[in-house]
Scaffold this active site. Sequence first.
Site, short mmCIF file in Angstrom:
data_model
loop_
_atom_site.label_atom_id
_atom_site.label_comp_id
_atom_site.label_asym_id
_atom_site.label_seq_id
_atom_site.Cartn_x
_atom_site.Cartn_y
_atom_site.Cartn_z
N HIS A 143 -32.58 33.46 -12.04
CA HIS A 143 -33.08 32.17 -12.53
C HIS A 143 -32.46 31.07 -11.68
O HIS A 143 -31.24 30.87 -11.70
CB HIS A 143 -32.66 32.03 -14.00
CG HIS A 143 -33.19 30.81 -14.68
ND1 HIS A 143 -34.20 30.87 -15.62
CD2 HIS A 143 -32.86 29.51 -14.59
CE1 HIS A 143 -34.46 29.66 -16.07
NE2 HIS A 143 -33.65 28.81 -15.46
N HIS A 196 -24.32 28.50 -19.93
CA HIS A 196 -23.70 27.84 -18.80
C HIS A 196 -22.85 26.65 -19.24
O HIS A 196 -22.99 26.12 -20.34
CB HIS A 196 -24.75 27.37 -17.78
CG HIS A 196 -25.84 26.51 -18.36
ND1 HIS A 196 -26.81 26.97 -19.22
CD2 HIS A 196 -26.13 25.20 -18.18
CE1 HIS A 196 -27.64 26.00 -19.55
NE2 HIS A 196 -27.24 24.91 -18.94
N GLU A 202 -25.73 16.66 -19.24
CA GLU A 202 -27.18 16.76 -19.40
C GLU A 202 -27.65 16.11 -20.69
O GLU A 202 -27.26 16.52 -21.79
CB GLU A 202 -27.60 18.24 -19.40
CG GLU A 202 -27.27 18.98 -18.13
CD GLU A 202 -27.60 20.46 -18.19
OE1 GLU A 202 -27.69 21.10 -17.14
OE2 GLU A 202 -27.76 20.98 -19.32
N TYR A 231 -39.76 24.07 -26.02
CA TYR A 231 -38.79 24.38 -24.96
C TYR A 231 -38.37 25.83 -25.12
O TYR A 231 -37.94 26.26 -26.19
CB TYR A 231 -37.59 23.44 -25.06
CG TYR A 231 -36.54 23.68 -24.01
CD1 TYR A 231 -36.87 23.63 -22.65
CD2 TYR A 231 -35.23 23.97 -24.36
CE1 TYR A 231 -35.92 23.86 -21.68
CE2 TYR A 231 -34.26 24.20 -23.38
CZ TYR A 231 -34.63 24.15 -22.05
OH TYR A 231 -33.68 24.39 -21.09
N HIS A 288 -25.49 17.74 -23.74
CA HIS A 288 -24.48 18.73 -23.39
C HIS A 288 -23.64 18.13 -22.26
O HIS A 288 -24.08 18.07 -21.13
CB HIS A 288 -25.14 20.04 -22.96
CG HIS A 288 -26.07 20.61 -23.99
ND1 HIS A 288 -27.40 20.87 -23.75
CD2 HIS A 288 -25.85 20.93 -25.29
CE1 HIS A 288 -27.96 21.36 -24.84
NE2 HIS A 288 -27.03 21.40 -25.79
N HIS A 345 -23.46 25.79 -23.44
CA HIS A 345 -24.74 25.75 -24.12
C HIS A 345 -25.67 26.78 -23.50
O HIS A 345 -25.33 27.43 -22.51
CB HIS A 345 -25.36 24.36 -24.10
CG HIS A 345 -25.54 23.77 -22.73
ND1 HIS A 345 -24.48 23.31 -21.96
CD2 HIS A 345 -26.64 23.54 -21.98
CE1 HIS A 345 -24.92 22.83 -20.82
NE2 HIS A 345 -26.24 22.97 -20.78
#
Length: 434
Positions: free
Chosen positions: A292, A335, A341, A350, A365, A371
């Site tokens: 990803h 992560h 963010e 989402y 975050h 998160h």
Amino acid sequence: MTNASTTELRYQSGFGNEYATEAVAGALPQGRNSPQRAPLDLYPELISGTAFTAPRHENRRSWLYRRQPSVVVGRYQPYAQPHWTTGGDRGIALPPEPLRWHPMPLGDTPADFIDGIRTLAANGDAETQTGIAAHVYLASHSMQRRAFVNADGELLIVPQQGRLLITTEMGVLDVKPGEIALVPRGVAFKVALPDGPSRGYLCENYGAQFRLPELGPIGSNGLANARDFQAPVAAVEEEAGDYELIKKFGGHFWRAPAGQSPFNVVAWHGNLAPVKYDTANFMTIGSISFDHPDPSIFTVLTSPSDTPGTANCDFVIFPPRWLVMEDTFRPPWYHRNLMSEFMGLVYGEYDAKPGGFKPGGASLHNCMVPHGPDKEAFEKASHADLKPHKLDNTLAFMFESRLRFIPTNWALQSPALDTDYADCWAGLKDPFKS
């Protein structure tokens, strides 16, 4: 409003282009910017969005030719704007926890676009030209004979519910959900609501102007194309009458009377201009093998800082796209980031929070706050049959910043604050088997 040949809205393509446009033929001077007498007895006025000696490729300025200069305005008086905060309040002790807000209701208090702005979180300092603020706007009616000028930063506008008709000194932008608008620092504008009450998000950027990111190994094509940004053509508001001018200056708000419309620019040329952009034109790039990629591949605009590779703000979108990776956990992994963010959802679902994150809501975050997917998303993605799959009918975004966001007291006390947000990870068990 009038323009050169039609009452329909028209646009000029490009981002940072050298535009030239006139609402009345012959209004633009030729060969010089400020002749002794400008055509049609207009007043030349320069607006500089960067320092005079900024490198040529970064220099932003426009010449406006107007019926009256913007200096013709009454005395300023303080204007109450209690819910719009500038910079982060270091006095607020914020635990290192994730935060989320449900969609903000439009409420029962009538407000136009400017009076309906509420600050959720901010960082930096407008005086030192660093950082950003993340706002929501909750507007019930159009701005009429009033205009707004922000001397503290440029405004990136992300509609979520209802179109915005944004009248600026340079012309008019019609912006619907799925599109964004960028209004430069110091440019006067007002907002009408052709679809009725409207809600959306704002990034107030105190730092370096937003620009297209460098593409690096991506090459010459991809992400947002400059030609898909649209600037307005010159237009003039013909209706006579008084105006109220609201100005944000050094974190404070002021009001002054004006005997004429600030939207009296008959012609203009330059490369400092409001623009709009349709996110449907974003060329997404992703993995076609495994793993990803970082969210930086979704950057639409960036505001660089004095540290190369570390942005004052990145504006990142997650639009419809194909997922084809093999042997890969496809949603965002768990992560912790250096970059903080702030996320919003314009429409759809989402993929990392299929149930708890709603259009019109927001999450925060901060730096090094863990998160990632909730329990439902993790279990679904961990056992999914990995066929090519298109994430469709969705548009989320992030304002990413190198600085820690500090929520306002209004945001922390809002009924929309999801006090149970952390519970979405509580069901993640330890499945390790030695």
